[in-house]
Design an enzyme around this catalytic site. Structure first.
Site, PDB file in Angstrom:
ATOM      1  N   HIS A 145     -32.368  40.600  59.919  1.00 19.34           N
ATOM      2  CA  HIS A 145     -31.679  41.691  59.219  1.00 19.34           C
ATOM      3  C   HIS A 145     -32.407  42.060  57.918  1.00 19.34           C
ATOM      4  O   HIS A 145     -32.768  43.220  57.705  1.00 19.34           O
ATOM      5  CB  HIS A 145     -30.234  41.257  58.930  1.00 19.34           C
ATOM      6  CG  HIS A 145     -29.410  42.309  58.254  1.00 19.34           C
ATOM      7  ND1 HIS A 145     -28.537  43.122  58.940  1.00 19.34           N
ATOM      8  CD2 HIS A 145     -29.323  42.694  56.952  1.00 19.34           C
ATOM      9  CE1 HIS A 145     -27.962  43.965  58.089  1.00 19.34           C
ATOM     10  NE2 HIS A 145     -28.409  43.723  56.878  1.00 19.34           N
ATOM     11  N   GLU A 146     -32.642  41.056  57.092  1.00 16.93           N
ATOM     12  CA  GLU A 146     -33.288  41.337  55.802  1.00 16.93           C
ATOM     13  C   GLU A 146     -34.728  41.797  56.006  1.00 16.93           C
ATOM     14  O   GLU A 146     -35.251  42.601  55.226  1.00 16.93           O
ATOM     15  CB  GLU A 146     -33.222  40.121  54.875  1.00 16.93           C
ATOM     16  CG  GLU A 146     -31.801  39.634  54.535  1.00 16.93           C
ATOM     17  CD  GLU A 146     -30.864  40.705  53.982  1.00 16.93           C
ATOM     18  OE1 GLU A 146     -31.368  41.701  53.415  1.00 16.93           O
ATOM     19  OE2 GLU A 146     -29.636  40.549  54.130  1.00 16.93           O
ATOM     20  N   HIS A 180     -34.684  45.473  56.491  1.00 18.13           N
ATOM     21  CA  HIS A 180     -34.600  46.170  55.201  1.00 18.13           C
ATOM     22  C   HIS A 180     -35.977  46.197  54.524  1.00 18.13           C
ATOM     23  O   HIS A 180     -36.413  47.215  53.996  1.00 18.13           O
ATOM     24  CB  HIS A 180     -33.633  45.443  54.254  1.00 18.13           C
ATOM     25  CG  HIS A 180     -32.184  45.739  54.520  1.00 18.13           C
ATOM     26  ND1 HIS A 180     -31.673  47.009  54.500  1.00 18.13           N
ATOM     27  CD2 HIS A 180     -31.124  44.915  54.791  1.00 18.13           C
ATOM     28  CE1 HIS A 180     -30.350  46.965  54.743  1.00 18.13           C
ATOM     29  NE2 HIS A 180     -29.999  45.701  54.929  1.00 18.13           N
ATOM     30  N   GLU A 218     -29.540  50.484  56.171  1.00 20.19           N
ATOM     31  CA  GLU A 218     -28.832  49.569  57.075  1.00 20.19           C
ATOM     32  C   GLU A 218     -29.232  49.826  58.533  1.00 20.19           C
ATOM     33  O   GLU A 218     -29.201  48.911  59.353  1.00 20.19           O
ATOM     34  CB  GLU A 218     -27.327  49.722  56.866  1.00 20.19           C
ATOM     35  CG  GLU A 218     -26.473  48.614  57.468  1.00 20.19           C
ATOM     36  CD  GLU A 218     -26.647  47.250  56.786  1.00 20.19           C
ATOM     37  OE1 GLU A 218     -27.342  47.153  55.749  1.00 20.19           O
ATOM     38  OE2 GLU A 218     -26.081  46.272  57.306  1.00 20.19           O
TER      39      GLU A 218
HETATM   40 ZN    ZN Z   1     -28.004  45.044  55.273  1.00 19.66          ZN
END
Ligand code: ZN
Length: 516
Positions: A279-280, A283, A309
């Site tokens: 997830h990170e 980003h 996101e």
């Molecule tokens: Zn996030």
């Protein structure tokens, strides 16, 4: 790069006219980036004794940054730049730089310094009150602080709001420029019934993964090693970033060439750290894909929180929970953990990673129920900002809505309305961007599949993610704030933004794993 104008102004003249503006913007952004360095240090390294001085450092820097961002000289440079780009196509480089500078300048000027300071002071106390209330699972302790924060948000909306814009619209616009409550209501309207029905069908299917797989003894140093391998294979550049540990995982950019990520490790919860790192990384790939030469201007910054996101969710869920991804990673993960996963088949692990089931905590929710958690918050915060719901009634409203949407009741307020940090920090209007991210991500991923074909799955199974990363860089990252997020998604996919791609994705996932 695209630059220039329909009016045919020579490009050299344009750059000169924008030079003082860009210099001013870059100086403000550089000063602001010092704040990010302090923030990163505070979350990952700082001893508790440093807290008070750090708060003073941050307050001073915030004031200096605000002074830079509202300096009359910057306003004059902006006015001259605006005259120079008259007649330019709205998506021409210089027009984008000037438009985004105007938006930021006007917002900064309209907010009185006293309100900014008061908000910083109240939210610092509200944060402690929230931590305390959560510890005691006592919503009533937090309610008076919630009331004060809401009052400040309403004041802020009055300062920033345009004619005819509701207070909630104004608050949302900060995180998702161009989005309106009406549009969000429409999006959530199309999601609500199908998702509630899907969760019920999955629950009645009689099928469930072996859930113990995700809660075994996973050595932390091995979790860290495989997380790093995954981030690197997805294309995260460790020469321009690093991975550290923090209580709440986040990604942060300290400047061009320095986009960092964090995660947290629990000895018996591998999924938390692994999918958290994916997830990170998503980003950070967005940040590493922004063009460094545009640092400080709207061309060098992410378009919105929702689009940000979309990048994290795309890599975490659409790629990271897919069969081709695990064709590559399963042997790596299984072998790395030795005896822990020795009796587990790839198929069983993949099913566990794609579980769908109601649970009370948003950050632990699966791809499907997650959006119902957001819908609940979206409805409650609108009612709080409009005044239709009183802070001391949030606990009851929360539990009613959770029962209606997911059929469960939180054990207490800590597991219910006190679970998220956002409201104590005055971040009203932030929650809907999570769901927008899920929807943008699904629509972008469908477009990437259309453009890149089935070869994408072959790539993933070989551990090669460069084609997808390159596609995102070209079609999403490199544009910065050239387009509003939903317009970019529409442009790239060739279809109006909607929940369709996301619903197709979750329906097919439910069919694959639960036969519904
Ligand atoms: Zn996030």
């Amino acid at each position: 790069m695209r630059r220039g104008a329909e009016s045919g102004t020579p490009s050299g003249a344009m750059s000169d006219a924008l030079k003082p503006l860009i210099e001013g913007l870059r100086e403000a952004a550089t000063l602001n980036s010092v704040l990010f360095a302090l923030e990163w240090d505070e979350q990952t390294q700082m001893p508790p004794g440093g807290a008070e001085h750090r708060a003073n450092q941050k307050a001073l820097l915030a004031r200096l940054t605000h002074e830079k961002a509202t300096a009359p000289a910057l306003g004059e440079a902006l006015a001259r730049a605006e005259a120079a780009v008259t007649g330019f196509a709205p998506d021409a480089d210089d027009a984008v730089i000037v438009r985004q500078a105007r938006r930021a300048y006007d917002r900064a000027v309209k907010l009185p310094g006293s309100l900014v300071e008061e908000t910083a002071r109240v939210t610092a106390h509200a944060h402690h009150a929230w931590v305390d209330a959560r510890k005691h699972a006592d919503a009533a302790r937090f309610a008076p602080w919630l009331a004060r924060v809401i009052d400040l948000c309403q004041q802020k909306a009055r300062c920033l709001g345009a004619e005819g814009q509701s207070a909630y619209d104004t608050l949302v616009d900060e995180y998702e420029p161009g989005a309106t409550t009406a549009e969000l209501n429409e999006v959530f309207g199309t999601l609500k019934a199908p998702l509630v029905a899907l969760v019920a069908k999955v629950g009645a299917s009689g099928r469930a993964p072996r859930r113990d797989l995700m809660t075994r003894a996973f050595a932390v140093e091995v979790q860290e090693r495989v997380g790093r391998i995954a981030a690197e294979k997805l294309g995260y550049d460790f020469a321009r970033g690093r991975l550290d540990v923090s209580v709440h995982p986040f990604s942060i950019t300290l400047g061009p060439g320095d986009s960092r990520i964090t995660t947290r490790y629990h000895a018996n919860r591998f999924g938390d750290s692994f999918f958290g790192v994916l997830h990170e990384t998503g980003h950070a790939l967005y940040e590493q894909g922004l063009l460094p030469e545009h640092f400080g201007t709207g061309l060098g910054e992410a378009a919105s929180l929702g689009l940000h996101e979309s990048q994290s969710r795309l890599w975490e869920n659409l790629v990271g929970r897919s069969r081709p991804f695990w064709a590559h990673f399963w042997p790596i993960v299984r072998d790395a953990f030795g005896a822990t996963l020795a009796d587990v088949r790839e198929e069983e692990f993949l099913f566990a990673a794609n579980d769908i089931r109601p649970s009370p905590i948003r950050v632990e929710a699966d791809e499907v129920t997650y959006n119902l958690h957001i819908l609940l918050r979206f409805e409650i915060e609108q009612a709080l900002i409009s005044g239709d719901l009183k802070p001391h009634d949030v606990d009851a409203a929360w539990n009613d809505k959770l029962r209606a949407l997911l059929g469960i009741t939180p054990r207490d307020a800590a597991e219910g309305c006190l679970q998220d940090v956002h409201w104590s920090g005055a971040s009203f209007g932030y929650f809907p961007t999570y769901t927008l991210g899920n929807l943008y991500g699904a629509q972008l991923f469908e477009a990437a599949r259309r453009d890149l074909g089935d070869g994408l799955d072959v790539d993933f199974a070989r551990g090669d993610f460069s084609a997808l990363r390159g596609w995102l860089r070209k079609h999403v990252h490199a544009h910065g704030q050239r387009y509003l997020a939903k317009d970019l998604v529409t442009r790239v996919s060739g279809k109006p933004f909607s929940a369709d791609a996301f619903l197709r994705h979750v329906n097919s996932k439910a069919e694959t794993w639960f036969g519904v």
